[in-house]
Design a protein around this motif. Structure first.
Motif, mmCIF file in Angstrom:
data_model
loop_
_atom_site.group_PDB
_atom_site.id
_atom_site.type_symbol
_atom_site.label_atom_id
_atom_site.label_comp_id
_atom_site.label_asym_id
_atom_site.label_seq_id
_atom_site.Cartn_x
_atom_site.Cartn_y
_atom_site.Cartn_z
ATOM 1 N N ILE A 173 -45.514 -7.558 20.333
ATOM 2 C CA ILE A 173 -44.858 -7.125 19.082
ATOM 3 C C ILE A 173 -44.529 -5.637 19.219
ATOM 4 O O ILE A 173 -45.430 -4.815 19.405
ATOM 5 C CB ILE A 173 -45.775 -7.351 17.855
ATOM 6 C CG1 ILE A 173 -46.277 -8.795 17.807
ATOM 7 C CG2 ILE A 173 -45.031 -6.991 16.561
ATOM 8 C CD1 ILE A 173 -47.265 -9.087 16.672
ATOM 9 N N LEU A 174 -43.253 -5.293 19.134
ATOM 10 C CA LEU A 174 -42.846 -3.884 19.219
ATOM 11 C C LEU A 174 -42.712 -3.301 17.821
ATOM 12 O O LEU A 174 -41.971 -3.825 16.990
ATOM 13 C CB LEU A 174 -41.495 -3.747 19.918
ATOM 14 C CG LEU A 174 -41.397 -3.994 21.414
ATOM 15 C CD1 LEU A 174 -40.019 -3.547 21.918
ATOM 16 C CD2 LEU A 174 -42.497 -3.272 22.177
ATOM 17 N N THR A 175 -43.434 -2.207 17.570
ATOM 18 C CA THR A 175 -43.368 -1.539 16.254
ATOM 19 C C THR A 175 -43.286 -0.035 16.499
ATOM 20 O O THR A 175 -44.172 0.714 16.128
ATOM 21 C CB THR A 175 -44.613 -1.856 15.405
ATOM 22 O OG1 THR A 175 -45.752 -1.223 15.998
ATOM 23 C CG2 THR A 175 -44.894 -3.335 15.299
ATOM 24 N N THR A 176 -42.211 0.397 17.114
ATOM 25 C CA THR A 176 -42.156 1.776 17.618
ATOM 26 C C THR A 176 -41.603 2.798 16.624
ATOM 27 O O THR A 176 -41.485 3.972 16.957
ATOM 28 C CB THR A 176 -41.297 1.807 18.898
ATOM 29 O OG1 THR A 176 -40.080 1.108 18.607
ATOM 30 C CG2 THR A 176 -41.990 1.132 20.046
ATOM 31 N N GLY A 177 -41.255 2.349 15.410
ATOM 32 C CA GLY A 177 -40.866 3.288 14.349
ATOM 33 C C GLY A 177 -39.696 4.171 14.707
ATOM 34 O O GLY A 177 -38.672 3.703 15.208
#
Ligand code: FAD
Length: 644
Positions: A173-177
């Motif tokens: 899951i990518l959650t790099t903002g």
């Protein structure tokens, strides 16, 4: 559901360097990249659901950091926090533990539009997020930067970090903002940064572009932080918090934190002149920033240019905590040069001597077109890869947290071999959010508004538990006790509701006194009807019907408001439910994945191209794509009937 559950690829142990080094565990069920609001919820949901999860973030001391305003909730956003809580997420509980200024917005209007908001002790908020994650079983935390993804046969199988570790995951899951190629601007100054003084994530965008993801660039900004002792609060207006703070979480009994005031001051003609005189040095206007910023959260430069008739704009002076002297100036987001920021702030009443600790700035960053995702937030191109949060073109902590939780839940379900978890637009703001993102995409940073939801009256902040807790419980994210309390709560409300509908009105001296007090004329027609008819009058409150149904006073204040609304808006709610049912029926008409849109020659080209690209799973989803109109839907429907 019609959305495909994809089978998992076999692992190739040889891929993972660390496998040769058994000391460092490198094989997980889930890898979550980024520990902002999206990453924290995603990691928590996966681990709580029993998956071996690793959260990799650049700096573990900034988990759950509020990049901008130190507050959670607000109109529509507060609703989403209640929904996150009802599904078993952490945001509501964390703000309840760390909130220092709770305020129910819109309280002067009907309870249907009330919206909870709270200022946080900012550092405490981060610490509680970190502590919550540290204490969650099955969850490992690693401080590192993810630079690329390991992909095999169109499925993600792991990540590679900046320090060279290869970490395997059955899902990522990518959650790099705001960190993908983040570039900050303060006047002419620029730096590669995701947030001020934090490096940006370089490499991952190239990796995503390499696999064909459509990337775009957006911008957001933040105001300066000033030193509390340099503000003359006597020249400002005081904003007290609510006397009795209402918790966000259904599990919180009471708010124990000390509550403090906020303050208001204003910009003025002098401040506006300074901004206009220096527009050529404002990155938004000098051409230095090309990307689009949040339309509904403009910088002070934007406000002054766009609303020339406004003589002043609000500045909300919001402490970042009780145990810090740092104060947030809400309303003056800016990327003007620092010396102009000092002059601008010091031109405002109460801020004449203000010391800026951290300048305002703008940040530009890469995002991925969220139409790359299915309704479970899994990418269409690469299986088992999910995106959540600002990477999908949204803005705001609550929007990010909601997506993180949904991505986490969907990974949980996918790895358990279960169907995806998709909330409908009639069920939750979170349903509206995901639906808007994956079918309509974004043109500017997307934030939630009540106006985005068709069924606002059903999606109230008070009834999120009734709408969603069953799902959280089924998923194992809500405890049996919390669920049982909710069931019991609504059983009691329902019992009293039935009594209201079954009790006839009859002449009573107390009733006559009530009518006189309210100025309601006494008529014979009133009697013989049931109590609900009286309660539906606009001037009547639930407490008033205790003359006939004394049990209403057994409910606490919140539950009285819920019951009152259910009776008053009964007709409207019924119509809304029918609308939702109609929609649900249309939803069931599936469009096969290989449907030949080109054969619909009568369809306008724009609609056909969009449908081919987005491949909606059913008629309902097709109808919500911008540019696809009812006649286009009729054409698809007719062809599906011919094919069946
Ligand atoms: P973030 O909170 O940005 O968290 C991302 C996390 O991922 C960080 O911890 C980062 O260290 C980590 N990370 C990134 N890349 C990697 C990598 N490759 N490897 C490992 N870790 C990585 N919202 C509003 O609602 N209103 C506003 O006015 C507003 N203004 C803002 C102004 C600024 C300057 C910024 C920076 C943000 C602003 N926001 C605003 C947005 C708000 O902060 C975000 O929407 C929200 O924090 C997004 O949450 P997220 O979890 O998606 O990402």
């Amino acid at each position: 559901s019609t959305y495909l559950v994809l089978s998992l690829p076999p692992f190739q142990a040889s891929l993972f360097m660390n496998e040769q080094n058994p000391v460092i565990p490198s094989r997980f069920d889930v890898v979550v990249v980024g520990g902002g609001h999206a990453g924290a919820e995603a990691a928590y949901a996966c681990a709580k659901g029993g998956l071996q999860t690793v959260l990799i973030s650049m700096n573990l001391d900034t988990l759950g950091q509020m990049s901008c305003n130190p507050a959670i909730g607000g109109i529509a956003k507060g609703h989403m926090v209640r929904e996150i809580d009802a599904l078993g997420g952490i945001m509501g509980r964390v703000i309840d533990e760390t909130g220092i200024h709770f305020k129910m917005l819109n309280r002067s209007k009907g309870p249907a539009v009330w919206a909870p908001r709270a200022q946080a002790e900012k550092k405490a908020y981060q610490n509680v997020v970190k502590w919550t994650l540290e204490e969650t079983p099955n969850l490992s935390l690693r401080q590192d930067t993810v630079n690329s993804l390991l992909i095999e046969n169109d499925a993600v199988v792991g990540v590679v970090t900046g320090r060279g570790h290869e970490i395997a995951g059955r899902a990522v899951i990518l959650t790099t903002g705001t960190f993908l190629n983040g570039l900050i601007h303060i006047g002419e100054y620029q730096a590669k940064s995701g947030r001020i003084s934090e490096s940006s994530a370089i490499g991952l965008s190239d990796c995503l572009a390499h696999y064909g993801f459509a990337l775009g660039r957006l911008k957001t900004g933040t105001p300066p932080r000033v030193l509390k002792k340099s503000i003359d609060f006597s020249k400002t207006e005081v904003q007290p918090p609510d006397e009795i703070p209402q918790p966000f979480s259904y599990a919180t009994q009471a708010i124990r934190q000390q509550q403090i005031d906020c303050y208001i001051t204003y910009t003025n003609a002098e401040a506006h002149r300074l901004i206009l005189d220096n527009l050529d040095r404002a990155p938004m206007y000098s051409g230095q920033i090309q990307s689009t910023g949040p339309r509904y959260c403009p910088s002070i430069e934007d406000k002054v240019v766009r609303f020339t008739d406004r003589e002043r704009h609000h500045i909300f002076i919001e402490p970042e905590g009780i145990r810090t002297g740092e104060v947030y100036l809400n309303g003056v987001s800016t990327s003007l040069p620092e010396e102009i920021q000092w002059k601008l702030i010091r031109s405002c009443r109460g801020l004449e001597e203000a010391e800026i600790m951290k300048p305002g700035y703008a940040v530009e960053y890469d995002y991925v077109d969220p139409r790359e995702l299915g309704p479970d937030l899994q990418t269409k191109k690469i299986r088992h890869l999910y995106f959540a949060g600002q990477i999908n073109g949204t803005t705001g902590y609550e929007e990010a947290a909601a997506q993180g939780l949904m991505a986490g839940i969907n990974v949980l379900r996918s790895l358990r071999g279960e169907a995806p978890f998709v909330l409908s637009r009639g069920e939750a703001y979170i349903g509206v959010l995901v639906d808007d993102l994956v079918y309509k995409g974004v043109e500017d940073p997307y934030r939630m508004f009540t106006s985005r939801a068709e069924h606002r009256l059903l999606l109230r902040q008070d009834n999120a538990d009734r709408r969603l807790m069953k799902y959280g419980h089924e998923l194992g994210l809500i405890t049996d006790d919390d669920f049982a309390r909710m069931v019991d709560r609504y059983a009691r409300i329902e019992g009293i509701r039935k009594k209201i509908y079954a009790t006839g009105m009859r002449p009573l001296p107390e009733f006559d006194a009530l009518l006189a007090e309210k100025g309601i004329p006494r008529t014979d027609q009133m009697f013989g009807k049931t109590v609900d008819s009286f309660l539906r009058r606009p001037e009547v409150q639930l407490e008033d019907v205790q003359v006939f149904v004394p049990e209403v006073m057994q409910l606490d204040e919140d539950h009285r408001r819920i019951l009152e609304m259910e009776v008053k808006y009964e007709g409207y709610v019924k119509r809304e439910m029918e609308n939702i049912e109609r929609r649900e029926k249309a939803r069931q008409i599936v469009i096969p994945a290989d449907f030949d849109y080109d054969s619909l020659t009568a369809m306008k080209k724009e609609a056909r191209e969009k449908l081919k690209r987005l491949r909606p799973v059913d008629l309902d989803a097709a109808s919500r794509i911008s540019g696809v109109d009812p006649p286009d839907i009729d054409l698809i429907h007719m062809r599906l009937l011919q094919l069946s």
